[in-house]
Design an enzyme around this catalytic site. Sequence first.
Site, PDB file in Angstrom:
ATOM      1  N   CYS A  42       0.754  -1.191   0.167  1.00  0.00           N
ATOM      2  CA  CYS A  42      -0.049  -0.121  -0.071  1.00  0.00           C
ATOM      3  C   CYS A  42       0.889   1.237  -0.027  1.00  0.00           C
ATOM      4  O   CYS A  42       0.578   2.198  -0.907  1.00  0.00           O
ATOM      5  CB  CYS A  42      -1.041   0.023   1.202  1.00  0.00           C
ATOM      6  N   CYS A  47      -1.625   1.491  -3.084  1.00  0.00           N
ATOM      7  CA  CYS A  47      -2.698   2.598  -2.774  1.00  0.00           C
ATOM      8  C   CYS A  47      -2.084   4.138  -2.744  1.00  0.00           C
ATOM      9  O   CYS A  47      -2.708   4.786  -3.550  1.00  0.00           O
ATOM     10  CB  CYS A  47      -3.282   2.456  -1.310  1.00  0.00           C
ATOM     11  N   LYS A  50      -0.335   4.976  -5.992  1.00  0.00           N
ATOM     12  CA  LYS A  50      -1.381   4.978  -7.310  1.00  0.00           C
ATOM     13  C   LYS A  50      -2.285   6.423  -7.139  1.00  0.00           C
ATOM     14  O   LYS A  50      -2.829   6.859  -7.860  1.00  0.00           O
ATOM     15  CB  LYS A  50      -2.260   3.724  -7.071  1.00  0.00           C
ATOM     16  N   TYR A 179     -10.148  -3.781 -10.567  1.00  0.00           N
ATOM     17  CA  TYR A 179     -10.001  -2.444 -10.516  1.00  0.00           C
ATOM     18  C   TYR A 179      -8.253  -2.027 -10.656  1.00  0.00           C
ATOM     19  O   TYR A 179      -8.232  -0.931 -11.213  1.00  0.00           O
ATOM     20  CB  TYR A 179     -10.223  -2.174  -8.890  1.00  0.00           C
ATOM     21  N   GLU A 183      -7.790   1.090 -13.054  1.00  0.00           N
ATOM     22  CA  GLU A 183      -7.478   2.551 -12.660  1.00  0.00           C
ATOM     23  C   GLU A 183      -6.222   2.988 -13.266  1.00  0.00           C
ATOM     24  O   GLU A 183      -5.954   4.178 -13.701  1.00  0.00           O
ATOM     25  CB  GLU A 183      -6.954   2.133 -11.050  1.00  0.00           C
ATOM     26  N   HIS A 437     -27.872  21.609  -0.373  1.00  0.00           N
ATOM     27  CA  HIS A 437     -27.923  22.125  -1.603  1.00  0.00           C
ATOM     28  C   HIS A 437     -26.932  23.116  -1.887  1.00  0.00           C
ATOM     29  O   HIS A 437     -26.941  23.962  -1.085  1.00  0.00           O
ATOM     30  CB  HIS A 437     -29.423  22.471  -2.017  1.00  0.00           C
ATOM     31  N   GLU A 442     -26.716  15.192  -2.323  1.00  0.00           N
ATOM     32  CA  GLU A 442     -28.184  15.458  -2.010  1.00  0.00           C
ATOM     33  C   GLU A 442     -29.078  14.493  -2.554  1.00  0.00           C
ATOM     34  O   GLU A 442     -30.145  14.189  -2.073  1.00  0.00           O
ATOM     35  CB  GLU A 442     -28.457  16.755  -1.981  1.00  0.00           C
TER      36      GLU A 442
END
Length: 467
Positions: A42, A47, A50, A179, A183, A437, A442
């Site tokens: 990682c 992670c 990346k 993934y 990615e 908002h 939302e």
Amino acid sequence: MNYDYDFFVIGAGSGGVRAARIAAQHGARVAIADDDKVGGTCVIRGCVPKKLFVHAAHFADELEDSIGFGWTTKGVKFDWPTLRDNVNADTDWLSGIYIRNLERSGAELVRSRAVLEDAHTIRLVGENRSVTAKYILIATGGRPVVDESVPGFEHAIVSDDLFHLERLPRRMVIIGGGYIALEFAAIFNAFAVETTVAHRGADILRGFDADVRQAVHAALEHRGIDVSCGTKIARIERKNDGLVATTTGGDELEADQVLFAIGRSPNTVGLGLEEAGVVSEPDGRIEVDRYSRTNVENIYAVGDVTNRIQLTPIAIREGEAAADTLFGDRPTALDHADIPTAVFTQPEVGTVGLTEEAAKAAHDAVDIYKASFKPLHHRVAGREERMLLKLVVDGDTDRVLGFHGVGDGVAEMAQLVAVAIKMGATKADFDATVALHPTQSEELVTMRSPVERHRTPVALPEPAPVK
């Protein structure tokens, strides 16, 4: 018996480091061994670097979108060596932080490969000596898989290599559809690399919600990435000034780099599992119980080396739980349900809980709430990309079972929605929450009516036989 250590950790990745620190803080005599940089996949080649590449890739979108907001971008250019070197400097710094945290906790760091000699003995290969420990934790993680059945596989690279490329390739073929493959496809596409994804499966992102898979597939192709499913590479050859990956169908894919991103396998080869009596699966993954204990009573395993979920936060939590169980007088088993995860493509994916498909298989009544819209930012920027937000709800109890999103910021949404799902929030709880908002999130509290209702037919009793 007197042991050299109370706790010996093999592997100084995220899970191992956390376990060593917590155990030491509980007062145990702890050592942790690794012959690589501290921090594991990682921190060093996963992670963190990346995600820094992902941040760099986002600037391509932001520069393009800024024109619609009145900015000019003439003269802007991208420099690969600057990004590469700055990212590697950051991972070196972070590795140093891990080392200092270990030292502060009182754990001893041994810079050597460690292998098991028996259930209580560890051989430190680099130091040509053996030590003993009452408890042992295996946290050696995983490594990228290369399909060595493909002739010419040696010409290809894996994800570890991407952080050290001497120069930016002009063309890249990425083999895989998970993934990691997607990615890096999105990242290098943003750097103006001609990118092709060759995936042998029927569609990308196996195991993700079907709407997510379709949305990401379409978005990547819209950005100019060639996503070819049902495609298997037959051979890789070096020709002229580049490489050619030939498919089983005879298509030739020209590239400067070919990347294998077809999964990861556990780092258990040569670890001494058999000598210690530890049972593993045919692919090398170590079998553990809910407390991360192997079949050998004093040997534990956490993270990607086990037969569980391969995510860094999971390894960290498993490592901490193992240390608390052994030395904190607090038996702890990690709950692996409702774990949020993200795919940092462009657009990104954020998800937690059950997919629509999994919910329909597990529940008699499932309601689907879904919103697909062009975000405010995209309208002015002139970007055609749409955002997808989706809630999967138990039609009988109203409990929210899953969240799935595709679009900017959905990974952050998934982390927060995960709290609500873990607490057992209902759709009524979402509805009762006032919208903030104008935001994209939302939509999660304004989707009033389900777009689909799934009900399992009730089996009627067999009629009584007529006499």
